[in-house]
Every structure is written in structure tokens, then in C-alpha cells.
Design a protein around this motif. Structure first.
Motif, PDB file in Angstrom:
ATOM      1  N   PHE A  48       0.842  -1.154  -0.244  1.00  0.00           N
ATOM      2  CA  PHE A  48      -0.178  -0.051  -0.061  1.00  0.00           C
ATOM      3  C   PHE A  48       0.855   1.342   0.033  1.00  0.00           C
ATOM      4  N   SER A  49       2.068   1.093   0.122  1.00  0.00           N
ATOM      5  CA  SER A  49       3.153   2.417   0.038  1.00  0.00           C
ATOM      6  C   SER A  49       2.834   3.056   1.503  1.00  0.00           C
ATOM      7  N   THR A  50       2.420   2.471   2.386  1.00  0.00           N
ATOM      8  CA  THR A  50       2.204   3.338   3.666  1.00  0.00           C
ATOM      9  C   THR A  50       2.528   2.521   4.898  1.00  0.00           C
ATOM     10  N   PRO A  51       3.997   2.739   5.056  1.00  0.00           N
ATOM     11  CA  PRO A  51       4.483   1.972   6.502  1.00  0.00           C
ATOM     12  C   PRO A  51       3.782   2.717   7.600  1.00  0.00           C
ATOM     13  N   ILE A  52       4.162   2.171   8.722  1.00  0.00           N
ATOM     14  CA  ILE A  52       3.710   2.610   9.881  1.00  0.00           C
ATOM     15  C   ILE A  52       4.582   3.692  10.237  1.00  0.00           C
ATOM     16  N   PRO A  53       4.104   4.999  10.392  1.00  0.00           N
ATOM     17  CA  PRO A  53       5.139   6.204  10.657  1.00  0.00           C
ATOM     18  C   PRO A  53       5.640   5.962  12.037  1.00  0.00           C
ATOM     19  N   GLY A  54       7.143   6.108  12.038  1.00  0.00           N
ATOM     20  CA  GLY A  54       8.064   6.090  13.238  1.00  0.00           C
ATOM     21  C   GLY A  54       8.042   4.619  13.511  1.00  0.00           C
ATOM     22  N   ASP A  55       7.936   3.442  12.861  1.00  0.00           N
ATOM     23  CA  ASP A  55       8.245   2.173  13.133  1.00  0.00           C
ATOM     24  C   ASP A  55       9.641   1.901  13.505  1.00  0.00           C
ATOM     25  N   TYR A  56      10.729   2.618  13.225  1.00  0.00           N
ATOM     26  CA  TYR A  56      12.164   2.412  13.655  1.00  0.00           C
ATOM     27  C   TYR A  56      12.187   3.014  14.955  1.00  0.00           C
ATOM     28  N   GLU A  57      11.529   4.071  15.429  1.00  0.00           N
ATOM     29  CA  GLU A  57      11.674   4.567  16.462  1.00  0.00           C
ATOM     30  C   GLU A  57      11.104   3.688  17.711  1.00  0.00           C
ATOM     31  N   MET A  61      12.942   1.699  20.768  1.00  0.00           N
ATOM     32  CA  MET A  61      12.472   1.862  22.145  1.00  0.00           C
ATOM     33  C   MET A  61      12.142   0.689  22.645  1.00  0.00           C
ATOM     34  N   PHE A  62      11.189  -0.200  22.119  1.00  0.00           N
ATOM     35  CA  PHE A  62      10.770  -1.394  22.557  1.00  0.00           C
ATOM     36  C   PHE A  62      11.808  -2.355  22.830  1.00  0.00           C
ATOM     37  N   SER A  63      12.886  -2.416  21.863  1.00  0.00           N
ATOM     38  CA  SER A  63      13.960  -3.330  21.981  1.00  0.00           C
ATOM     39  C   SER A  63      14.922  -2.941  23.278  1.00  0.00           C
ATOM     40  N   ALA A  64      15.044  -1.956  23.392  1.00  0.00           N
ATOM     41  CA  ALA A  64      15.905  -1.358  24.652  1.00  0.00           C
ATOM     42  C   ALA A  64      15.323  -1.664  25.950  1.00  0.00           C
ATOM     43  N   ILE A  65      14.037  -1.506  26.052  1.00  0.00           N
ATOM     44  CA  ILE A  65      13.126  -1.737  27.079  1.00  0.00           C
ATOM     45  C   ILE A  65      13.059  -3.440  27.447  1.00  0.00           C
TER      46      ILE A  65
END
Length: 175
Positions: A48-57, A61-65
Motif C-alpha cells: 500500500f506504500s504506507t508504512p507505519i510512521p515511526g516504526d523504527y523509533e 525503544m521497545f527493544s531497549a526496554i
């Protein structure tokens, strides 16, 4: 002095294990959420050419936590990588002393990381730093990390004190 066989030591150990296990479950849930976010974002980007905005952020954050939430249980269950190549020759008593010393160093490092994480979080909060895409305050990611390092340090001290003992089947178990 509290010994291993007193009810107080057993109850503290069971409370510590419950806290560590709960933190690990929360960390595991964060990893599942990361996987779902990644799949949805990749599918959205591909079809759909629409990724989740801020997925990398969010993933960062979730990985570190998640990692810091799992570390106390990993320590309590002796799940860390253990390299005993240089101590294969050593008697069990020396190995126990070395294990205890390593747990002490790990506890000191965990408490240092807790202090510096908390101090860094306060600075980030004061300057109101936020993520680039979502504008999410960065200090939110630090908030669960510092207490998790404290629990990690307590788990390391507990394993230093109580360590492992031989069971009837001669397997090492956490007591």
C-alpha cells in the motif's frame, strides 16, 4: 544473618523470582509487539506504500526496554552465556568463588547503569527531547530501564549469595 534455609530467605527469593519473571513476560510481550509492528509496516510499505510512521523509533525503544526487562530473570535463572574454558581444571570451590565474584561485578555494573540511566532520563526530560517522526518523548523509554537495572543488580547479588548447589541428580540448580 539470613541463611538460605530460613523462611525469610525463601520468601525473598520467591518474591524476587516473581518480579523477575513478570518483568521478563512484559519484555517478551514487547518483543511480540515489535514483530507485529514490523510485519504490518513491511506489508503496508510493500502493498500500500504506507508504512507505519515511526516504526523504527518504536522498535528501537521497545527493544531497549524489552532487553533490560529480561535481564534480571536471565541472571536469576543462570541464562547468561557462561564460558568456562579457562576454569575446566579448577576445583568446584574455586569455580563457586569465581562465579560469586562475577555476580558481584555484574551487580555493581547493573547499579551503575541504573544510576546513569536514571540521571540521563532526568536530563532528557528536562530538555524535552523527543523522537524525530512521532515526537514521542525519549525519556519514556528510559523510565522502565533504570528500575529494571536495579532489579538486575539485586538478582545478581542474590545469585552471588545463594549461587548454585548440586541436586540429588548431580545437576546444578538455583537455590
Amino acid at each position: 544473618m539470613v541463611t538460605l534455609f530460613t523462611p525469610m530467605a525463601r520468601s525473598f527469593g520467591s518474591v524476587l523470582e516473581h518480579v523477575c519473571r513478570t518483568l521478563a513476560y512484559i519484555g517478551g510481550a514487547l518483543f511480540i509487539i515489535e514483530a507485529v509492528i514490523s510485519v504490518i509496516s513491511v506489508l503496508g510499505r510493500t502493498f500500500f506504500s504506507t508504512p507505519i510512521p515511526g516504526d523504527y523509533e518504536l522498535i528501537q525503544m521497545f527493544s531497549a526496554i524489552g532487553i533490560t526487562l529480561c535481564m534480571p530473570y536471565c541472571q536469576l535463572s543462570y541464562g547468561h552465556v557462561f564460558v568456562d574454558f579457562f576454569t575446566l581444571w579448577a576445583p568446584q570451590k574455586l569455580k563457586r568463588y569465581l562465579d560469586s565474584f562475577a555476580c558481584l561485578l555484574l551487580a555493581l555494573l547493573a547499579f551503575l547503569l541504573a544510576w546513569r540511566s536514571w540521571d540521563g532520563m532526568l536530563d532528557i526530560y528536562e530538555y524535552q527531547e523527543s523522537t524525530m517522526v512521532l515526537g514521542m518523548p525519549i525519556w519514556w523509554g528510559y523510565f522502565p530501564i533504570a528500575p529494571s537495572f536495579v532489579v538486575f543488580g539485586i538478582a545478581a547479588l542474590y545469585t552471588m549469595k545463594h549461587g548454585r548447589q548440586k541436586s540429588a541428580s548431580d545437576e546444578e540448580v538455583l537455590v
